[in-house]
Design a protein around this motif. Structure first.
Motif, PDB file in Angstrom:
ATOM      1  N   SER A  17       0.856  -1.195   0.000  1.00 12.64           N
ATOM      2  CA  SER A  17       0.000   0.000   0.000  1.00 12.64           C
ATOM      3  C   SER A  17       0.881   1.230   0.000  1.00 12.64           C
ATOM      4  CB  SER A  17      -0.893   0.035   1.249  1.00 12.64           C
ATOM      5  OG  SER A  17      -1.750  -1.075   1.304  1.00 12.64           O
ATOM      6  N   TYR A  18       0.359   2.288  -0.596  1.00 10.14           N
ATOM      7  CA  TYR A  18       1.044   3.575  -0.525  1.00 10.14           C
ATOM      8  C   TYR A  18       0.068   4.589   0.064  1.00 10.14           C
ATOM      9  CZ  TYR A  18       4.951   6.662  -1.416  1.00 10.14           C
ATOM     10  OH  TYR A  18       6.046   7.485  -1.243  1.00 10.14           O
ATOM     11  N   VAL A  19       0.482   5.212   1.162  1.00  7.45           N
ATOM     12  CA  VAL A  19      -0.318   6.257   1.801  1.00  7.45           C
ATOM     13  C   VAL A  19       0.346   7.591   1.493  1.00  7.45           C
ATOM     14  CG1 VAL A  19      -1.281   7.123   3.952  1.00  7.45           C
ATOM     15  CG2 VAL A  19      -0.989   4.657   3.632  1.00  7.45           C
ATOM     16  N   HIS A  20      -0.400   8.462   0.831  1.00 11.80           N
ATOM     17  CA  HIS A  20       0.181   9.711   0.326  1.00 11.80           C
ATOM     18  C   HIS A  20      -0.328  10.927   1.097  1.00 11.80           C
ATOM     19  CE1 HIS A  20       0.495  12.921  -2.999  1.00 11.80           C
ATOM     20  NE2 HIS A  20       1.693  12.740  -2.486  1.00 11.80           N
ATOM     21  N   LEU A  21       0.601  11.612   1.746  1.00 12.57           N
ATOM     22  CA  LEU A  21       0.331  12.903   2.387  1.00 12.57           C
ATOM     23  C   LEU A  21       0.475  13.969   1.313  1.00 12.57           C
ATOM     24  CD1 LEU A  21       2.532  12.012   5.406  1.00 12.57           C
ATOM     25  CD2 LEU A  21       0.150  12.735   5.694  1.00 12.57           C
ATOM     26  N   MET A  22      -0.620  14.649   0.998  1.00 18.25           N
ATOM     27  CA  MET A  22      -0.675  15.427  -0.231  1.00 18.25           C
ATOM     28  C   MET A  22       0.127  16.731  -0.207  1.00 18.25           C
ATOM     29  SD  MET A  22      -4.713  14.990  -0.993  1.00 18.25           S
ATOM     30  CE  MET A  22      -4.638  16.041  -2.436  1.00 18.25           C
ATOM     31  N   GLU A  23       0.354  17.297   0.973  1.00 20.32           N
ATOM     32  CA  GLU A  23       1.058  18.579   1.017  1.00 20.32           C
ATOM     33  C   GLU A  23       2.532  18.426   1.397  1.00 20.32           C
ATOM     34  OE1 GLU A  23      -2.219  18.375   2.341  1.00 20.32           O
ATOM     35  OE2 GLU A  23      -2.937  19.220   0.458  1.00 20.32           O
ATOM     36  N   ASP A  24       3.052  17.223   1.241  1.00 20.67           N
ATOM     37  CA  ASP A  24       4.460  16.975   1.556  1.00 20.67           C
ATOM     38  C   ASP A  24       5.346  17.773   0.611  1.00 20.67           C
ATOM     39  OD1 ASP A  24       7.076  15.864   1.781  1.00 20.67           O
ATOM     40  OD2 ASP A  24       6.212  14.009   2.537  1.00 20.67           O
ATOM     41  N   ASN A  25       6.223  18.546   1.187  1.00 20.58           N
ATOM     42  CA  ASN A  25       7.024  19.531   0.454  1.00 20.58           C
ATOM     43  C   ASN A  25       8.517  19.182   0.471  1.00 20.58           C
ATOM     44  OD1 ASN A  25       7.259  21.928  -0.935  1.00 20.58           O
ATOM     45  ND2 ASN A  25       7.233  23.219   0.888  1.00 20.58           N
ATOM     46  N   PHE A  73      -0.808  -1.676  -6.107  1.00 23.07           N
ATOM     47  CA  PHE A  73      -0.773  -1.318  -4.683  1.00 23.07           C
ATOM     48  C   PHE A  73      -2.075  -0.640  -4.318  1.00 23.07           C
ATOM     49  CE2 PHE A  73       0.838   2.345  -6.994  1.00 23.07           C
ATOM     50  CZ  PHE A  73       0.303   3.437  -6.350  1.00 23.07           C
ATOM     51  N   ARG A  74      -2.399  -0.729  -3.051  1.00 25.86           N
ATOM     52  CA  ARG A  74      -3.585  -0.046  -2.553  1.00 25.86           C
ATOM     53  C   ARG A  74      -3.228   1.401  -2.276  1.00 25.86           C
ATOM     54  NH1 ARG A  74      -6.487  -2.436   2.667  1.00 25.86           N
ATOM     55  NH2 ARG A  74      -6.283  -4.339   1.399  1.00 25.86           N
ATOM     56  N   PHE A  75      -3.991   2.304  -2.839  1.00 27.02           N
ATOM     57  CA  PHE A  75      -3.658   3.724  -2.740  1.00 27.02           C
ATOM     58  C   PHE A  75      -4.598   4.424  -1.760  1.00 27.02           C
ATOM     59  CE2 PHE A  75      -4.112   8.117  -4.666  1.00 27.02           C
ATOM     60  CZ  PHE A  75      -2.892   8.577  -4.186  1.00 27.02           C
ATOM     61  N   ILE A  76      -3.981   5.078  -0.797  1.00 32.63           N
ATOM     62  CA  ILE A  76      -4.714   5.831   0.231  1.00 32.63           C
ATOM     63  C   ILE A  76      -4.109   7.232   0.239  1.00 32.63           C
ATOM     64  CG2 ILE A  76      -5.289   5.943   2.693  1.00 32.63           C
ATOM     65  CD1 ILE A  76      -6.409   3.431   1.496  1.00 32.63           C
ATOM     66  N   GLN A  77      -4.923   8.236   0.443  1.00 40.15           N
ATOM     67  CA  GLN A  77      -4.410   9.601   0.363  1.00 40.15           C
ATOM     68  C   GLN A  77      -5.066  10.464   1.442  1.00 40.15           C
ATOM     69  OE1 GLN A  77      -3.054  12.019  -3.482  1.00 40.15           O
ATOM     70  NE2 GLN A  77      -5.236  11.828  -3.414  1.00 40.15           N
ATOM     71  N   TYR A  90     -16.342  17.321 -15.738  1.00 38.45           N
ATOM     72  CA  TYR A  90     -15.591  16.137 -15.314  1.00 38.45           C
ATOM     73  C   TYR A  90     -15.536  16.131 -13.800  1.00 38.45           C
ATOM     74  CZ  TYR A  90     -12.720  12.070 -16.238  1.00 38.45           C
ATOM     75  OH  TYR A  90     -12.284  10.766 -16.344  1.00 38.45           O
ATOM     76  N   VAL A  91     -16.026  15.044 -13.218  1.00 40.55           N
ATOM     77  CA  VAL A  91     -15.984  14.870 -11.764  1.00 40.55           C
ATOM     78  C   VAL A  91     -14.898  13.846 -11.455  1.00 40.55           C
ATOM     79  CG1 VAL A  91     -17.281  14.235  -9.708  1.00 40.55           C
ATOM     80  CG2 VAL A  91     -18.448  15.375 -11.628  1.00 40.55           C
ATOM     81  N   HIS A  92     -13.919  14.259 -10.685  1.00 39.04           N
ATOM     82  CA  HIS A  92     -12.729  13.434 -10.468  1.00 39.04           C
ATOM     83  C   HIS A  92     -12.672  12.883  -9.050  1.00 39.04           C
ATOM     84  CE1 HIS A  92      -8.135  13.091  -9.956  1.00 39.04           C
ATOM     85  NE2 HIS A  92      -8.548  12.060 -10.651  1.00 39.04           N
ATOM     86  N   LEU A  93     -12.712  11.575  -8.948  1.00 37.65           N
ATOM     87  CA  LEU A  93     -12.487  10.880  -7.673  1.00 37.65           C
ATOM     88  C   LEU A  93     -10.982  10.711  -7.505  1.00 37.65           C
ATOM     89  CD1 LEU A  93     -15.262   8.333  -8.441  1.00 37.65           C
ATOM     90  CD2 LEU A  93     -15.268   9.658  -6.324  1.00 37.65           C
ATOM     91  N   MET A  94     -10.428  11.350  -6.492  1.00 36.17           N
ATOM     92  CA  MET A  94      -8.983  11.545  -6.448  1.00 36.17           C
ATOM     93  C   MET A  94      -8.166  10.287  -6.120  1.00 36.17           C
ATOM     94  SD  MET A  94      -8.956  15.150  -4.432  1.00 36.17           S
ATOM     95  CE  MET A  94      -7.156  15.224  -4.407  1.00 36.17           C
ATOM     96  N   GLU A  95      -8.769   9.333  -5.435  1.00 36.72           N
ATOM     97  CA  GLU A  95      -7.982   8.158  -5.044  1.00 36.72           C
ATOM     98  C   GLU A  95      -8.254   6.954  -5.942  1.00 36.72           C
ATOM     99  OE1 GLU A  95      -9.447  10.155  -2.525  1.00 36.72           O
ATOM    100  OE2 GLU A  95      -7.495  11.119  -2.245  1.00 36.72           O
TER     101      GLU A  95
END
Lengths: 292, 292, 292
Positions: free
Chosen positions: B232-240, B262-266, C233-238
């Protein structure tokens, strides 16, 4: 909020909530006054008090920031909203990018502002780049809110896909005074995609014809790229103004990444609706972008 | 939570909430103990009980996971937080990537752990890749939280833009023990962009000098890419942390996509603040990433 | 909600909440009925009443939309959910893309629908492209929900990475009737990554073998790209169905940007779970995409 204007006298409150008018006259074209600060010290104590100068974009005037400025003010911040030459009530649309950025720099100087958090939205990004060159010592931080970050030597039109530039040229050519009036159907889908129809119409009412000149001026930005002023980029994720799909265009990461090290803040929102109708959210994100 | 350490004795609770200390001695350098499990069976019944091993990253020690581990524990999971050689209280900074990954694998073996959900954050991603090669039969799933996924033959520095690598080299060269100490101004903007200043300062206190060696070791990862362990990949969206703007760098999708299926989580969050100050949120996302 | 079907009689309520059955017979293969509208005028008054036709995707049938349709109906909208030939209870899997798109167009005509908001999910995107060519005058707007937007002359398989296409071919070849049955482990990670195991299993129960033919039919879409129908367009982000990491593939911005000017709406969610288990959220976003 009132906009004071020597030429046109007091235009009256343009927003439905009451604000104490500030009788201090300001010189044209700087029509803004500091936002009132409510006497709510416990509430204000939560945030480090900052001085914000909010710079609007194209097809907008100072009223773009009314809600956000009010929310920042409630939190104890001092907020100024200069309006550009060629925008709002200014009848003279024959303005240059240099006139606009100088007007903001002059505003900061004449109001004796220091330690300023200078925020630019959209076109205002290119303005704060130039203002930073003019008054770097007055600035604490630059904050870009879905704003243009131009490369040295670029014009704003370079950051729009060719078909958009062509449309803009045609719209300007068909105007009487070299301005661009966006068709509502385009504005509603691209600038206010998250809005209800009535919200989009309200925002569109303020989308006065935009002087086309400043979009086609190449800017010398060598000094900007040598300035050590801290920078932040606040990204509204559903902004639809610059067409998606070409990585060579776009707010983030395409233009934001030119800032080098910057503080990255992100929220859901579109180009214009969110600032107008979720001002508390936008104010909180600008604060996160601006605080020490 | 307490970190037990034969060399340094009980370092005491490093987090403000009370945890029953676990007197079971652990062998250096594995300073962790299982998290206590509250007797709240109805609450725990909501989640499938899992065994987590949480692997921290660079400029961090086991305390990085304190809040997240506590939240997972409250939900009935069994949580272990090994600390790397060369990190935390370990005075020896002359460590290799192999020493680090072996220490985690040995930890799993010595604690007789099976069916482990192995989570890596940041640098810890490259660690769990190697641990997966060492103890594949002990693992239920690999979870990457804004973590490096290196290609076979890569070193971690290959996944950082050249200017960052150059800075790291200079910082290491100017240190006395071949470590990198990040300047606070950089850390605050890039690792803790969503934090308040005081939060950033708290996190920075734990950013001990990072041994530079493991960042420049090429890793043989052929076996990793043949392992059928779910990922799985867990993505923190504002990671700089990794500069935006170049699609050849970045957590997601650049490195995440190397995992194949992979299972994607955000979630919204930055590189370090969110795990520290929104541990319940991060724990819930790790569970979503880990459950059957 | 009930799906009426001349061949198979009333299949009975397939969802746990009670819906008034609609005894109006419909012709095969259009098994849908308008959603009941609750008599709650004050609630309904909040939204502009619209007529939705919801077009499901592959490995799904009309029940995919059950929750979303119910939520839209509660808000006062009129909702139709046609089911494709070759899907749901239809035993004949030997269907073409043309049969499918014609069935939806015929449904719109036979039900005398006008001013239709035509929504397509996934494979349904390519269907509404063709339906738009067949009955453009009946349509108010096209809404794509993580849906394929094919180029003129493309087949759907062109928008999947070669390794996925190869897997699909092998799965079809190993079937008895040229259909693709997705392995659950793949489906769970890629189509329902945000689901609990039991939620994923519930959704998988409806993932009937998918006729492979329509995925490999090149579509003439010249007319589509000349139609002035507004688009969203409606986007499901994950959404994890199309592998990340290659900018030449993906829902947004890769395919969405082909729409030219479109209204962009975005929400957190995956390919299939969110519509099933957060129907109120999805319904609200479809409304935002569809309103004037």
């Amino acid at each position: 909020m009132t906009y004071l204007n020597e030429n046109y006298q007091n235009l009256g409150p343009s927003w439905p909530f009451p604000y104490p008018t500030n009788p201090m006259p300001t010189n044209w074209p700087y029509m803004s006054t500091p936002w009132s600060q409510e006497d709510d010290s416990s509430y204000r104590a939560k945030e480090q008090p900052l001085t914000f100068v909010l710079v609007h974009g194209s097809w907008a005037d100072a009223s773009f920031w009314a809600g956000v400025a009010a929310e920042l003010s409630k939190k104890g911040h001092t907020v100024f909203v200069p309006e550009f030459p060629g925008h709002g009530a200014d009848p003279n649309k024959n303005v240059t990018h240099g006139m606009i950025s100088k007007s903001v720099a002059d505003f900061i100087i004449s109001h004796k502002l220091h330690n300023v958090v200078l925020v630019g939205h959209s076109f205002g990004g290119s303005v704060i780049q130039k203002v930073a060159e003019l008054v770097p010592d007055r600035l604490k931080r630059l904050v870009f809110l879905n704003a243009f970050v131009l490369k040295d030597g670029e014009m704003l039109a370079d950051e729009l896909p060719p078909q958009v530039v062509e449309q803009f040229k045609q719209l300007a050519a068909s105007s009487k005074n070299n301005t661009i009036t966006l068709p509502f159907d385009f504005f509603r889908e691209a600038f206010t995609n998250l809005a209800s129809l009535s919200q989009a119409q309200q925002i569109y009412k303020k989308a006065f014809p935009e002087p086309v000149g400043p979009l086609f001026e190449k800017l010398d930005l060598k000094k900007f790229y040598s300035l050590p002023i801290p920078k932040s980029y606040v990204h509204l994720m559903e902004d639809n103004v610059i067409p998606f799909g070409d990585p060579n265009y776009g707010w983030h990461p395409h233009m934001s990444s030119r800032l080098g090290l910057f503080r990255f803040i992100q929220l859901h929102g579109d180009h214009m609706t969110t600032a107008h109708y979720e001002p508390k959210l936008v104010a909180s994100k600008l604060y996160e972008a601006a605080r020490d």
